[in-house]
Design an enzyme around this catalytic site. Structure first.
Site, PDB file in Angstrom:
ATOM      1  N   ARG A  36      12.257 -27.339  29.522  1.00 19.81           N
ATOM      2  CA  ARG A  36      11.541 -26.062  29.467  1.00 19.81           C
ATOM      3  C   ARG A  36      12.488 -24.866  29.425  1.00 19.81           C
ATOM      4  NH1 ARG A  36       6.313 -27.349  30.073  1.00 19.81           N
ATOM      5  NH2 ARG A  36       5.810 -29.290  31.168  1.00 19.81           N
ATOM      6  N   HIS A  66      14.024 -37.331  23.731  1.00 20.18           N
ATOM      7  CA  HIS A  66      12.988 -36.424  23.230  1.00 20.18           C
ATOM      8  C   HIS A  66      13.514 -35.000  23.257  1.00 20.18           C
ATOM      9  CE1 HIS A  66       9.143 -34.572  22.504  1.00 20.18           C
ATOM     10  NE2 HIS A  66       8.482 -35.709  22.589  1.00 20.18           N
ATOM     11  N   TYR A  69      10.722 -28.818  24.870  1.00 14.51           N
ATOM     12  CA  TYR A  69       9.442 -28.274  24.436  1.00 14.51           C
ATOM     13  C   TYR A  69       9.532 -26.957  23.667  1.00 14.51           C
ATOM     14  CZ  TYR A  69       7.414 -31.626  27.764  1.00 14.51           C
ATOM     15  OH  TYR A  69       7.056 -32.757  28.433  1.00 14.51           O
ATOM     16  N   HIS A 106       8.778 -32.807  18.094  1.00 11.73           N
ATOM     17  CA  HIS A 106       7.533 -32.279  17.553  1.00 11.73           C
ATOM     18  C   HIS A 106       7.866 -31.332  16.410  1.00 11.73           C
ATOM     19  CE1 HIS A 106       5.440 -32.815  21.736  1.00 11.73           C
ATOM     20  NE2 HIS A 106       5.773 -33.971  21.169  1.00 11.73           N
ATOM     21  N   GLU A 140       7.337 -36.672  15.120  1.00 12.76           N
ATOM     22  CA  GLU A 140       6.175 -37.117  15.897  1.00 12.76           C
ATOM     23  C   GLU A 140       4.906 -36.453  15.389  1.00 12.76           C
ATOM     24  OE1 GLU A 140       4.411 -37.202  20.489  1.00 12.76           O
ATOM     25  OE2 GLU A 140       6.536 -36.751  20.133  1.00 12.76           O
ATOM     26  N   ASP A 174       2.130 -41.051  18.133  1.00 12.67           N
ATOM     27  CA  ASP A 174       1.531 -40.840  19.448  1.00 12.67           C
ATOM     28  C   ASP A 174       0.037 -41.121  19.354  1.00 12.67           C
ATOM     29  OD1 ASP A 174       0.145 -39.371  21.629  1.00 12.67           O
ATOM     30  OD2 ASP A 174       2.176 -38.718  22.150  1.00 12.67           O
ATOM     31  N   HIS A 177      -2.240 -38.090  20.405  1.00 12.70           N
ATOM     32  CA  HIS A 177      -2.238 -37.050  19.381  1.00 12.70           C
ATOM     33  C   HIS A 177      -3.063 -37.477  18.167  1.00 12.70           C
ATOM     34  CE1 HIS A 177       1.907 -35.489  21.001  1.00 12.70           C
ATOM     35  NE2 HIS A 177       0.939 -35.411  21.889  1.00 12.70           N
ATOM     36  N   HIS A 211       4.278 -43.642  20.967  1.00 10.15           N
ATOM     37  CA  HIS A 211       4.022 -43.045  22.261  1.00 10.15           C
ATOM     38  C   HIS A 211       2.646 -43.548  22.671  1.00 10.15           C
ATOM     39  CE1 HIS A 211       6.997 -39.405  22.149  1.00 10.15           C
ATOM     40  NE2 HIS A 211       7.560 -40.535  22.540  1.00 10.15           N
ATOM     41  N   ASP A 224      -4.685 -32.107  23.263  1.00  9.45           N
ATOM     42  CA  ASP A 224      -3.527 -32.932  23.609  1.00  9.45           C
ATOM     43  C   ASP A 224      -3.445 -33.080  25.124  1.00  9.45           C
ATOM     44  OD1 ASP A 224      -1.129 -34.226  23.884  1.00  9.45           O
ATOM     45  OD2 ASP A 224       0.116 -32.573  23.164  1.00  9.45           O
ATOM     46  N   HIS A 226      -2.982 -36.236  27.767  1.00 12.80           N
ATOM     47  CA  HIS A 226      -2.735 -37.658  27.929  1.00 12.80           C
ATOM     48  C   HIS A 226      -3.512 -38.210  29.124  1.00 12.80           C
ATOM     49  CE1 HIS A 226       1.421 -37.319  25.728  1.00 12.80           C
ATOM     50  NE2 HIS A 226       0.433 -36.737  25.072  1.00 12.80           N
ATOM     51  N   GLU A 256       3.774 -42.057  28.043  1.00  9.29           N
ATOM     52  CA  GLU A 256       3.899 -40.688  28.538  1.00  9.29           C
ATOM     53  C   GLU A 256       2.636 -40.322  29.320  1.00  9.29           C
ATOM     54  OE1 GLU A 256       6.501 -38.492  25.088  1.00  9.29           O
ATOM     55  OE2 GLU A 256       4.356 -38.751  24.755  1.00  9.29           O
TER      56      GLU A 256
END
Length: 278
Positions: A36, A66, A69, A106, A140, A174, A177, A211, A224, A226, A256
């Site tokens: 972040r 990964h 973000y 992403h 992704e 994913d 997603h 994912h 989105d 999970h 995830e």
């Protein structure tokens, strides 16, 4: 199917590998820095070496890194775009130095899809030209909310088709997603339709990693969120097909799912393994 979870690097890179092994993972996923924030703390050569040693000792595969973000490689804001490209370069270089098998990111979001696709492709080609190594870079799929690019397999296929080094890229699929974007993964028939579209627009040889996430939102909701395996809208039967289908089950998957209570990761790993025939 080889399965694992996303693991924190709070206890160091080598510590992440130890954690993955301790909870029964075949492989695992990490961030290469603060997910972040833009700043990256330096990693000493010894840190990379100890990670590679611990990963080899634990016999873990795959290792997935990964991207954080904040980067948005589809952005028309030039300052944000340039920062995003630099972060992609740095994290992808780290992934290669760690000996990671795959690097997932992403694609981003934009108000102008065609321009966004062009910017993403330009960034990826620049990165692959600058950074050498064996780590495969994976686009992704996204849920398609708020201008997100690659909510469809058609757009993923457009991205893959513009890469100058196709042998160095692939896709990470994913499940949450995809379901949120409108792909019905609840049944065998829904999966087969999705695979037909994958073959049509991308080519299943580019599918490298899953994912594995159930979805809180309804089909096509673009939400989105999970959920634990079997507790969302996809349900157990959708994942039962995935982990047993001859082609798909040969590919690795990373969970995830929410980590709220101790043992959540172990619970989801156990649920998936209980669905595997044999």
């Amino acid at each position: 199917m080889k399965i694992g979870v996303h693991v924190s690097i709070a206890n160091g890179l080598a510590g992440a590998a130890k954690t993955a092994k301790s909870i029964g993972c075949d492989g695992f996923q990490i961030f290469a820095g603060n997910p972040r924030g833009w700043a990256r703390k330096p990693i000493a050569d010894a840190g990379f070496a100890s990670f590679r040693t611990e990963r080899e000792r634990a016999e873990l595969w795959p290792v997935v890194v990964h991207l954080s973000y904040l980067p948005n490689l589809a952005s028309s804001d030039q300052e944000l775009y340039e920062k995003s490209v630099l972060t992609l370069v740095e994290d992808f270089e780290r992934a290669n130095r760690l000996g990671a098998d795959f690097f997932v990111f992403h694609p981003g979001k934009t108000k102008a899809v065609d321009d966004g696709l062009r910017r993403i492709s330009l960034a990826v080609n620049q990165v692959l030209e600058r950074i050498s190594g064996k780590t495969v870079l994976l686009f992704e799929n996204q849920a398609g909310a708020g201008g997100e690019v690659a909510g469809s397999l058609k757009e993923l296929g457009q991205l893959v088709a513009t890469v100058k080094f196709p042998e160095r890229v692939g896709i990470c699929f994913d499940t949450c997603h995809a379901f949120a974007a409108g792909y019905d993964l609840r049944s065998e028939s829904g999966w087969k339709k999705t695979l037909q579209e994958l073959d049509q627009y991308v080519g299943r040889n580019f599918l490298k990693v899953f994912h594995l996430n159930d979805c809180k939102g309804e089909l096509g909701s673009h939400l989105d969120r999970h959920q634990h395996i079997g507790e969302g809208q996809i349900g157990l039967e959708g994942f039962r097909f995935l982990v047993n289908e001859p082609f798909l089950s040969k590919l690795p998957g990373i969970l995830e799912t929410p980590q709220i209570a101790d043992g959540d990761d172990r619970k989801n790993l156990a649920t998936l393994r209980s669905l595997m025939k044999g």
